[in-house]
Structures are given as C-alpha cells and as structure tokens.
Design a protein around this motif. Sequence first.
Motif, mmCIF file in Angstrom:
data_model
loop_
_atom_site.group_PDB
_atom_site.id
_atom_site.type_symbol
_atom_site.label_atom_id
_atom_site.label_comp_id
_atom_site.label_asym_id
_atom_site.label_seq_id
_atom_site.Cartn_x
_atom_site.Cartn_y
_atom_site.Cartn_z
ATOM 1 N N LEU A 245 1.844 6.611 -6.755
ATOM 2 C CA LEU A 245 0.765 7.516 -7.134
ATOM 3 C C LEU A 245 1.188 8.964 -6.929
ATOM 4 N N LEU A 246 1.851 9.230 -5.803
ATOM 5 C CA LEU A 246 2.317 10.582 -5.522
ATOM 6 C C LEU A 246 3.369 11.012 -6.538
ATOM 7 N N VAL B 1 0.841 -1.204 0.000
ATOM 8 C CA VAL B 1 0.000 0.000 0.000
ATOM 9 C C VAL B 1 0.875 1.252 0.000
ATOM 10 N N THR B 2 1.944 1.225 0.804
ATOM 11 C CA THR B 2 2.856 2.366 0.856
ATOM 12 C C THR B 2 3.538 2.577 -0.496
ATOM 13 N N CYS B 3 3.965 1.489 -1.118
ATOM 14 C CA CYS B 3 4.602 1.590 -2.439
ATOM 15 C C CYS B 3 3.629 2.161 -3.464
ATOM 16 N N ALA B 4 2.366 1.717 -3.391
ATOM 17 C CA ALA B 4 1.353 2.220 -4.326
ATOM 18 C C ALA B 4 1.117 3.708 -4.126
ATOM 19 N N LEU B 5 1.077 4.146 -2.861
ATOM 20 C CA LEU B 5 0.875 5.564 -2.566
ATOM 21 C C LEU B 5 2.054 6.403 -3.035
ATOM 22 N N VAL B 6 3.262 5.889 -2.825
ATOM 23 C CA VAL B 6 4.453 6.615 -3.279
ATOM 24 C C VAL B 6 4.458 6.721 -4.797
ATOM 25 N N GLY C 99 1.277 13.508 -8.144
ATOM 26 C CA GLY C 99 1.302 14.496 -7.069
ATOM 27 C C GLY C 99 1.618 15.903 -7.551
#
Length: 204
Positions: A48-49, A41-46, A53
Amino acid sequence: MSGHTQEKSKIVRTIKTHNDVFEGTAYKKQNNVLRMGLFYVTCALVLLLASYGGLYFEKGYLHDGILQNDAAQMKKSIDFEMVNDGIVGQMPGMLDEIKKDPNDKYANSMKMNLDSPELHISTDNLVDILIKAGFVRKTADGLAFTDFDWKTAHWAYSQVSVILTSKEHPKDVLTLKVAKEGSILIWHVVGAYMSTSLRNRVLN
C-alpha cells in the motif's frame, strides 16, 4: 515358621495425559498463525505504501508549491510538458475542419496556422492562472485556496483522478490526472482537464 504371608505388592502405573504437550503444540500453532498474519499484514502495508505513499508527498509539494509560489516544489509535483500537451487539445477550434484550396500547388506543404487560443502553463504563470480560474486568491498574508470540493476518483495502481469543483461556481470543474512517473514512489500531475465553463473563464 510363621503363618503370616506377605501380599504381593502391586505396581500401579498411573497413565497421565500430558496436557502440557498438547497445550504447547496448540500454543505453537497459534503463534505460527499470528506470525503469518503479521507477515501478510506487513506485506499489505508495504504494498500500500509503495503504491500510494507517494501521493502524500505529491499533495504536499503541490499545496506548498502553489501557496508559496515555489518553482522548485511545482516541478516536483507537476510534469508541465505532459500537462501542456493535454491542454492544447482542449482549446476551442482544434477540431475544426481545415479546408485547403485544391488549386494551390503549395497546399500540401504549407504550415497550418490555427486560430485556436493558446494556453501554456509554467512555474511563472501557474499561480496567476489558478487565481483567474478561481481556485486561489490573494490575501493580506499571501496566497490561499478558495472553497472547492476535492474528490478523488478512478483509483488505479499507477494513476488517480482528482476532481476539484468550485463552490462559488459549481460548473467550474478541474480534473487533475495524477500518475506514477519513473518510480513506484514518484507521482506527478500529468494532466489537467477543464470544464467548458472553467476553460472560458481562464481564456477570457
């Protein structure tokens, strides 16, 4: 000698299933699954950002740059050179056939002068052009955007299209091409494409 006989003592070994061992193993497995899930999840958020971002800052610079008529913020949000290169090809008459006089010995070396109108945007005239286009208006407090529909389309890793449609004049459509430039975090407007109705409004 006494007739009492002592019974042989029996050693009873209780075999107990150590549930705590199995429960601990299950807990450890569950904990690992949660950690792996959190990691992905953290990798996906990074990702995505990193991918989109910068669009947040792009929109902020574009919004404030226009309403505050701030050249510095406009330059942070727009690649004027690329936008102007794209606008040139949208001018009427650019695709007209150019006929040369075959008897003119200088025909192959002469410079072509086209009658097509010119539109060159810069930090000095962007606000005025947007006012003429009907997307910005002057108010007692300064500048404000008019009512228009904002639609983001054609999402990709390195570019998106933003379609602005005037509510007052639905045929006036401005499509902005926003793309990454020089960094995965930096986005700029690199193209502005006008509907025929909008182009005529701007040129008149």
